[in-house]
Every structure is written in C-alpha cells, then in structure tokens.
Design a protein around this motif. Structure first.
Motif, mmCIF file in Angstrom:
data_model
loop_
_atom_site.group_PDB
_atom_site.id
_atom_site.type_symbol
_atom_site.label_atom_id
_atom_site.label_comp_id
_atom_site.label_asym_id
_atom_site.label_seq_id
_atom_site.Cartn_x
_atom_site.Cartn_y
_atom_site.Cartn_z
ATOM 1 N N LEU A 74 -41.672 -22.278 13.805
ATOM 2 C CA LEU A 74 -41.731 -23.732 13.671
ATOM 3 C C LEU A 74 -43.166 -24.241 13.644
ATOM 4 C CD1 LEU A 74 -38.892 -24.923 16.087
ATOM 5 C CD2 LEU A 74 -38.924 -25.145 13.601
ATOM 6 N N CYS A 75 -43.368 -25.268 12.847
ATOM 7 C CA CYS A 75 -44.663 -25.954 12.821
ATOM 8 C C CYS A 75 -44.802 -26.762 14.120
ATOM 9 C CB CYS A 75 -44.753 -26.872 11.606
ATOM 10 S SG CYS A 75 -46.212 -27.940 11.587
ATOM 11 N N THR A 76 -45.846 -26.517 14.867
ATOM 12 C CA THR A 76 -46.013 -27.194 16.166
ATOM 13 C C THR A 76 -46.371 -28.672 16.013
ATOM 14 O OG1 THR A 76 -48.324 -26.451 16.217
ATOM 15 C CG2 THR A 76 -46.690 -25.064 17.327
ATOM 16 N N HIS A 77 -46.773 -29.083 14.810
ATOM 17 C CA HIS A 77 -47.148 -30.481 14.593
ATOM 18 C C HIS A 77 -45.940 -31.394 14.398
ATOM 19 C CE1 HIS A 77 -50.931 -28.379 13.506
ATOM 20 N NE2 HIS A 77 -51.496 -29.448 14.027
ATOM 21 N N CYS A 78 -44.815 -30.810 13.973
ATOM 22 C CA CYS A 78 -43.696 -31.700 13.633
ATOM 23 C C CYS A 78 -42.344 -31.271 14.198
ATOM 24 C CB CYS A 78 -43.580 -31.838 12.103
ATOM 25 S SG CYS A 78 -43.210 -30.279 11.247
ATOM 26 N N ARG A 79 -42.272 -30.137 14.907
ATOM 27 C CA ARG A 79 -40.979 -29.702 15.435
ATOM 28 C C ARG A 79 -40.406 -30.786 16.346
ATOM 29 N NH1 ARG A 79 -43.203 -25.174 19.782
ATOM 30 N NH2 ARG A 79 -44.177 -26.682 21.194
ATOM 31 N N ALA A 80 -39.092 -30.865 16.374
ATOM 32 C CA ALA A 80 -38.435 -31.912 17.169
ATOM 33 C C ALA A 80 -37.440 -31.274 18.129
ATOM 34 C CB ALA A 80 -37.724 -32.909 16.250
ATOM 35 N N GLU A 81 -37.386 -31.816 19.356
ATOM 36 C CA GLU A 81 -36.457 -31.321 20.368
ATOM 37 C C GLU A 81 -35.072 -31.918 20.134
ATOM 38 O OE1 GLU A 81 -35.956 -31.572 25.232
ATOM 39 O OE2 GLU A 81 -37.970 -31.757 24.332
ATOM 40 N N LEU A 82 -34.034 -31.088 20.273
ATOM 41 C CA LEU A 82 -32.664 -31.561 20.079
ATOM 42 C C LEU A 82 -32.200 -32.381 21.279
ATOM 43 C CD1 LEU A 82 -30.779 -28.454 18.598
ATOM 44 C CD2 LEU A 82 -31.737 -30.390 17.368
ATOM 45 N N ASP A 83 -31.337 -33.356 21.020
ATOM 46 C CA ASP A 83 -30.704 -34.103 22.105
ATOM 47 C C ASP A 83 -29.774 -33.179 22.884
ATOM 48 O OD1 ASP A 83 -31.979 -36.403 21.278
ATOM 49 O OD2 ASP A 83 -30.342 -36.997 19.938
ATOM 50 N N GLN A 84 -29.629 -33.452 24.171
ATOM 51 C CA GLN A 84 -28.793 -32.594 25.017
ATOM 52 C C GLN A 84 -27.341 -32.574 24.555
ATOM 53 O OE1 GLN A 84 -29.578 -30.448 27.496
ATOM 54 N NE2 GLN A 84 -31.730 -30.879 26.995
ATOM 55 N N GLY A 85 -26.898 -33.618 23.883
ATOM 56 C CA GLY A 85 -25.516 -33.662 23.426
ATOM 57 C C GLY A 85 -25.305 -33.019 22.066
ATOM 58 N N ASP A 86 -26.322 -32.391 21.517
ATOM 59 C CA ASP A 86 -26.202 -31.780 20.193
ATOM 60 C C ASP A 86 -25.215 -30.608 20.233
ATOM 61 O OD1 ASP A 86 -27.084 -29.904 17.861
ATOM 62 O OD2 ASP A 86 -28.128 -31.793 17.464
ATOM 63 N N PRO A 87 -24.371 -30.473 19.208
ATOM 64 C CA PRO A 87 -23.384 -29.373 19.166
ATOM 65 C C PRO A 87 -24.013 -27.987 19.218
ATOM 66 C CG PRO A 87 -22.891 -31.040 17.489
ATOM 67 C CD PRO A 87 -24.213 -31.390 18.067
ATOM 68 N N ALA A 88 -25.312 -27.864 18.910
ATOM 69 C CA ALA A 88 -25.961 -26.555 18.909
ATOM 70 C C ALA A 88 -25.865 -25.877 20.281
ATOM 71 C CB ALA A 88 -27.424 -26.699 18.501
ATOM 72 N N PHE A 89 -25.948 -26.652 21.359
ATOM 73 C CA PHE A 89 -25.860 -26.076 22.705
ATOM 74 C C PHE A 89 -24.480 -25.465 22.942
ATOM 75 C CE2 PHE A 89 -29.300 -29.163 23.066
ATOM 76 C CZ PHE A 89 -30.259 -28.455 23.780
ATOM 77 N N THR A 90 -23.455 -26.123 22.419
ATOM 78 C CA THR A 90 -22.094 -25.599 22.548
ATOM 79 C C THR A 90 -21.932 -24.309 21.760
ATOM 80 O OG1 THR A 90 -21.263 -27.866 22.766
ATOM 81 C CG2 THR A 90 -19.648 -26.156 22.258
ATOM 82 N N VAL A 91 -22.526 -24.257 20.577
ATOM 83 C CA VAL A 91 -22.449 -23.046 19.755
ATOM 84 C C VAL A 91 -23.082 -21.870 20.484
ATOM 85 C CG1 VAL A 91 -23.203 -21.977 17.597
ATOM 86 C CG2 VAL A 91 -22.412 -24.349 17.581
ATOM 87 N N VAL A 92 -24.246 -22.100 21.094
ATOM 88 C CA VAL A 92 -24.927 -21.036 21.841
ATOM 89 C C VAL A 92 -24.034 -20.528 22.976
ATOM 90 C CG1 VAL A 92 -26.891 -20.503 23.341
ATOM 91 C CG2 VAL A 92 -27.222 -21.864 21.258
#
Length: 806
Positions: free
Chosen positions: A699-717
C-alpha cells in the motif's frame, strides 16, 4: 416538358469545391449535412450519367440562387455570426454563419456583403483552414499605430449616419493620407490572397508556373501547391515560409478581444499594459494573475472568437504518434502539443490562436491539414514540459542488437541491422518510447496486444497489468517488425511463436529484455520481460524475519544439501536465490549457476546460460559441470525428472545446491519432488530447507485508508478462521502512486527448516496437512499468518490478504 420540370425540382444547381482543389459545376440530388455520399450530376454530361461524391473529400457546397428563392427573415440574421472563413484551398469568404450544431460535419452560411455568388453555402469542417470574426480596417489602422481607438470610433459613428466607406471618412477627417489607406487596404487584400497569387505578387514565380503546378496538383491530391513548386525548383523553402507568414498574419490584440467579449474594460486593459512594461509578461498572464479574468474565461473568449473547440488535456487520450510527425524544434518554438493524427490531418492543441505561423509550418512540413483545438495555457505548459523532458531522455536512448550465442565474437553486425538500429524514423521513436515508459514506470513486463480495431499497450506494475492507452491498429505490423528485428527474430514468420532478447542502453545504463512473440487472431502479440541485472540485492532487504535470515545464512554455508525456493511465476524466487548467492560470493568457493537466461550478474560466479537450440539443457549442463569441481551450484529451475534426480544426487555427494520449483506451499514441495520421480528416502537426507513465497502489492503510505470497524471485511477474516485484527486498510490512490494505491511489492513467505523431526516425517511419507502440522510445531510460521500481520499493519490491502489465503 413535365419530365424536365420534375427533374429540375429534384436537382439543385451547385458549385462544389474539393479538397484536391478541383471545382465541379452541376446539380445535386437533394442535400443534408448528415449525408456521406452525394448524388451529383456534372454539367456537360448526359442526363442519365451521375456520380457519387464522398462528403469527406469536399471543402464546401455553394448552392446557387433559385428562381423562387426568398430572402432570409431579419430575425434569423440576428442569430448568425459574421465570419471570415478561409478554406484549405486558401479561398476566403465573408459570411454570416449559422450556429454550429453539436456533432455536425459543418455549417451553413450566407454572404454578408453581397459578393457571394451563392444563395447559401455549406462549409465542411475538414475543408476549413480557419475561421474568425473578420479583421476590420479600423483594427488594422490601430494595429499599425496610424490611428487611436478613439479616432476609429468617431469615424464609425459618422459612418453609421452617412454609410460612406470608413476609409473615405478617415481621409475626409484628415486622420490618414492616401498612402496610409492604400497600405492598410493592401494588407487586407494580402490576407485574402491564395499562396500562388502571393508568390506571383512578390515576383518569385510567374502565372504560368502557378497554372502548371495546379495541373500537377490534380494528380497529386494530397500534395500542397507549395511542395509542388519546391520540387520543380521554382521557389525555395524560405520563399514559401515568407509568403505563408504574410498570408496568415492575424494581428488582433488580445486586449481588444477581451473588451469585445465584455470580460474587461478599457481601465483593466490600461492597467495590464502598464504592468507589462514592468514585468515583461504577456497581457493574458497579467490579467489572470491579477484575477481580473479567469483562465476559463479567457479560453471561452478565444474559442468563441475563433470558433475553435476546446479540450481538457487531462481527459484527452493523446495519440503518441502525433508528436513524431513534427520535430521537437517546432513543438518547442511554437509551444503547441500534437494530440491526434491520421492519414489526412494532424490535430494540435494550443493556447494562443492569434498567430498562424505554427499552422503554416506544420501544414507545410507534414503535407496534412492541421486541426486546432484550444487548451488552457497552464495545462498546456505542464504537458509540454513533460513531453519535452521525455524527448530529452529519449535522445540518450538507443536499442541495440543483442549478441546471439550462435554468432562468432568477431562477426560483424550486418549493414541492414546497423541501419535499422540507427534510423530516426517515427516507428523507431515510438518503440523506444514504449520501452522507456515501461522502464520509467518500473514495469516488470510490457505488453503490446493487437485487438480488432486497436493495439492495447499495457504495463505490469507491482504484479498488476494496467492498460496505458491504445494505438492505431495500422501501426501494429511496423511495431512488431521493429521489435522482431531488434530481437533477432524472423520477421517473415508470422504464424509461429518466437522468442528473442534485446539490449537497450539508456545513457550509461543498459537493460536486457526477454521477448515473446505469439500470433493471435488479430496479429502478433508481444510481451517484453524486463530482466533486472541488479536483482542480486542484499539478503537483509528481502523482508525476512531475523530468525529466518539467520537460519538461511547458516544453510548457505553448509558443505552440501539442497535449498529450494518455491512459488508461482513472478513471486520473486530468483531474487531470493541471487540474494543468498551474493551473501556468500566472498567465500573461497567455486559458485556455478545454470540459468535460462542469465538474469543477474554475480561477482565471482561462473554463470552458464541454457540454449535449447543446440541441446544445452539444464540436465546436460548439470551432468557436465559436476566434473568442473564446483562447490555451490544454482539451477534456475528443476523442470524435469532428470534435472531433479541429478540435483538431489549432487546434494548428497558433497555439493550445496540451490534451485526453484513451482509449488503453492512449502510442504507441497515434497509432493512435487515425488511427481518428478524422487523418492522420500532421497529427499529426506538431501533437503535442508524450503522457502515458499508470494509477492503482494504494498500500500501507498500517502493515501491508504483505514477500514471502519463495521466493514464486512472483518467478518470475512473471522469466517476464514483467523484472529480478527484491530485494523485493516484499503488502497485509495494519489499522485505519489500514480492513482493506483500501491507503491512496490512486499514478500509474504513461509520457511520450512528441515530439522530431525521434519526429516523423519518426510522419510516416513507424511504429506499434506499432517506435514504442515509438524512443520508449524517445529517453528514454521505459515504464509497466512505473515500476510495477516502485514494487513493489520497497513502494509497490504485487506483484499490482497483475503486473496492470498483463499
């Protein structure tokens, strides 16, 4: 009689002027601007003989007065623009023109001063050289500083009352004399003269010369009359340039244009003129920097004045071939940017349309019609600076023929090859630019893929194939031939796959490419793989964990055994091997490599290249080098059972072996060796360790964005059976990463160290999940755990983590 009357009502008498200069008199069967083929009956031909005219080859259609013609209603005239239109054949018309319709091929016009011999005239866009509101006599007198603007305005007021010619009024008021008026009128006349007439007027050629050139032009439809006269030795290049400059003189001042457009007043103009004396800047720049007008307002005013289209260069797909038709000196001198080209025309972007020297020079140089489009000055400057910078870099760029293995050292390069390599043709510059752009972007592969109607140009960046732009399909055979010549391929063979290599020198640095050419349904697809000669990096920059790096360094100093690096194509296996070899290259040992091809130079190593054409395979070379007293042997890849068998035996008989395999995990390597015919009782004592690796986009450190805690990605993991991290990140895109969201790649790996417990499990035939369990219990950290840690730290995108473990 009735038949003749019916025929007359169906046809309209017209005069048609063609791009090749020919003028036709006859009748047209109906007309609409959207018609692409026109039914035309030429005069002096039998009534039943007609021809079809291609609308793309027509300059204008003059429609003659009919017996029942009615004059245009005054309300209609109010909505028409007064224009001076100059065609590609250098005819000038003063007309009232209808507003241009969107996507229309041209526009209708009527005469503005009674001199037009037609009821109406339709101008095709391809037939117009330029169009503008006509330059008035008063403007010329002001421009020559004979009169002031106030003098002209007073004369115009009187003219409105008396309707006398403006020149007569000015003479009557004593504002100018007869000579001054004659000079101004002569300038007006010169602006409207054809090129041939101008050359005759300057006593450079005779009327007979012009007539002969025009007759010759009828057979040379795309050749300008200036070219013909030069070929016949009638005029010199400097004569043409001088005549064109006089012919195209357009000297309306920007300040007057902006006042006319209502964007500034006289006070603003006077302020800008005073500032100009101090700063030395142009009027437009001063007005914009002083926030009197905006750049968009200036662009809009110029576009309206000269009826030119505008473009946003950021959204315009610039054709790279356009800039190669004219020299860098022309682009730099006139500050214009070529953006599109075809067989008949060249489109240039410019910010100042008030001087036509660029138009004439480019038209004469290319023999093509020049289309002008307007762009904002700041935007144009940025693109021009980048373009000219690329041109400077390209001057140091040269593709050279690679020395082939089957050539003698002293065999001279053929004259044809030298010519092809050194010539400065547009196609050569295009190929150089395609390759250089790939190097500039740090691409690992360059793809040139022919499609049905275009050529797709794509670069593989950080493992991802990104389409750059499209080239004209007509260029494909030339591009393919150029690259095949450079690579030593057979250019006459277009049905079978071919492989080759080429070297490119960029200043003092050289790059090597492995080139693959495979025919597809639309032509030959070409892929250039960049071979990184600096691949042998230091071991500590690979991204290995400290404990793993110590283990690997220890293995690299063993007297015998086998170390394997596995993973899919493009996963960095060779980079890891070269880093290991570089870390031990200082040892008093004979290091020997067998590669296809030799990808990186290792100081002190004896590197041998495979050549299948003459039978130099991995297995054959390996059998022979064992008698060459090597201590350490690196085999590029264990591809076949024979190579694998010799490699294992060599590891058991006192040689330290390094090689690669294509497997997805460390424990799968055992199964792959079994598939190659190697029994477990030989694998167990020979194998020292296995690194299984993948490259993931960083990831580019200048523009990467943190996901919201409610994002479905956490459930997938969580559903995948992993511990859910506190944070996950996603790619965004910015100027630092060229809007991709990524900046480089990072290695995700697992390192299986073959200790006594693992060796016994291999000997006993334990494979799959059972062997994975033994390896993890012995200290191996799985790739999935490595990837999850990088995802939680914002090193990789959450999608790349999920993709890597599924």
């Amino acid at each position: 009689m009735d038949k003749a009357k019916a025929l007359s009502s169906r046809y309209q008498r017209v005069t048609i002027n063609l791009i090749n200069g020919e003028t036709l008199e006859g009748d047209l069967l109906g007309f609409s601007p959207i018609m692409r083929r026109l039914h035309f009956h030429e005069h002096d031909q039998p009534n039943d003989v007609s021809r079809k005219l291609d609308a793309s080859k027509i300059v204008y259609i003059g429609m003659h007065h009919g017996t029942d013609a009615t004059p245009d209603h005054p309300s209609k005239l109010l909505h028409m623009d007064e224009l001076k239109v100059t065609t590609v054949n250098l005819e000038t018309f003063h007309v009232l023109a209808s507003p241009v319709m969107s996507n229309a091929p041209g526009f209708f016009a009527i005469g503005s001063d009674g001199s037009l011999p037609y009821e109406r005239i339709f101008f095709y866009n391809q037939g117009i050289r330029y169009q503008e509101k006509p330059e008035r006599l008063g403007d010329l007198l002001i421009d020559q500083e004979i009169l002031s603007a106030e003098d002209v305005q007073q004369a115009l007021d009187k003219q409105a009352e008396s309707m006398m010619p403006l020149g007569n009024i000015l003479k009557e008021q004593g504002k100018l004399n007869e000579d001054q008026l004659d000079q101004a009128l002569e300038m007006q006349q010169l602006q409207q003269m054809k090129l041939g007439d101008l050359l005759v007027d300057q006593d450079l050629i005779t009327t007979e010369d012009v007539e002969q050139a025009l007759e010759h032009q009828l057979g040379e439809t795309d050749k300008p009359i200036g070219h013909i006269l030069m070929e016949k030795g009638k005029v010199k290049d400097s004569d043409i340039s001088s005549a064109l400059k006089m012919q195209s003189r357009r000297k309306m001042r920007l300040g007057e244009l902006l006042i006319e457009a209502g964007l500034i007043d006289e006070q603003d103009l006077q302020y800008a003129l005073e500032e100009q004396k101090v700063r030395g800047s142009r009027i437009g720049e001063i007005l914009i920097s002083s926030q009197v007008i905006t750049e968009d307002q200036l662009l809009s005013a110029l576009a309206k004045k000269f009826r030119l289209p505008t473009v946003d260069l950021d959204d315009y797909d610039i054709n790279p071939m356009a800039g190669m038709e004219i020299g860098r000196d022309v682009i730099e001198k006139f500050r214009i940017l070529p953006v599109e080209t075809d067989d008949h025309a060249l489109t240039i972007a410019l910010s100042d349309p008030m001087g036509l020297e660029a138009y004439d020079t480019i038209s004469f140089k290319t023999g093509k019609k020049v289309h002008e489009v307007l762009a904002k000055a700041s935007q144009l400057k940025s693109y021009l600076d980048n373009y000219l910078k690329e041109e400077l870099v390209e001057d140091e760029l040269a593709c050279e023929f690679l020395h082939h293995d089957d050539q003698e050292e002293d065999e001279p390069v053929s004259e044809l090859q030298m010519t092809q390599s050194a010539e400065d043709a547009p196609i050569v510059r295009l190929v150089n630019r395609i390759i250089r752009n790939g190097l500039h972007k740090k691409a690992s592969d360059i793809h040139i893929l022919p499609q049905a109607k275009k050529i797709t140009l794509a670069y593989r960046l950080n493992g991802q194939l990104l389409s750059e732009n499209a080239l004209e399909k007509s260029l494909h055979k030339q591009i393919a031939a150029r690259i095949k010549i450079l690579c030593g391929m057979d250019i006459s063979e277009q049905r079978l796959p071919q492989d080759g290599r080429l070297i490119l020198r960029d200043g003092k640095q050289s790059y090597e490419f492995r080139v693959s050419c495979i025919p597809n349904s639309f032509g030959e697809s070409l892929v250039l793989r960049v071979l990184n000669k600096d691949m042998a990096v230091e071991l500590d920059v690979l991204g290995l964990r400290d404990d793993d790096m110590k283990q690997l360094s220890s293995m690299a100093r063993k007297p015998y055994g086998l170390v394997l690096v596995t993973g899919p194509t493009g996963s960095g296996k060779s980079t890891t091997l070269f880093a290991v070899l570089k870390s031990i290259s200082h040892l008093p040992a004979h290091i020997l490599t067998i590669e296809d091809p030799v990808e990186s130079e290792i100081q002190g190593a004896n590197q041998i290249q495979v050549n299948h054409k003459i039978g130099m395979t991995f297995a054959r070379i390996l059998r022979n080098v064992l008698r060459h007293d090597p201590d350490i042997i690196m085999i590029g890849e264990m591809r076949d059972p024979e190579t694998a068998e010799i490699g294992i035996e060599s590891a058991l008989t006192g040689h330290l072996m390094f090689s690669t395999l294509h497997t997805n995990s460390a424990v799968d390597t055992i199964i792959r060796l079994n598939d190659l015919g190697i029994p477990n009782y030989l694998i167990a004592p020979a194998l020292l360790g296995v690194i299984s690796q993948n490259l993931l986009k960083q990831l580019c450190t200048h523009c990467r964005a943190e996901l919201d805690q409610g994002d479905p990605a956490f459930t997938v993991v969580k559903d995948l059976g992993f511990e859910v991290p506190e944070k996950l990140y996603k790619a965004v895109g910015c100027d630092h990463c060229n809007q991709t969201g990524y900046a480089g790649r990072v290695m995700s790996y697992e390192f299986l160290v073959v200790n006594e417990r693992v060796r016994q499990a291999i000997h006993d035939g334990v494979t799959g999940q059972n062997l994975q369990k033994v390896a993890v219990e012995s200290g191996m950290q799985p790739k999935s755990a490595s990837a999850l840690k990088m995802a939680a730290e914002g090193i990789i995108d959450y999608n790349d983590f999920i993709y890597s473990v599924m």
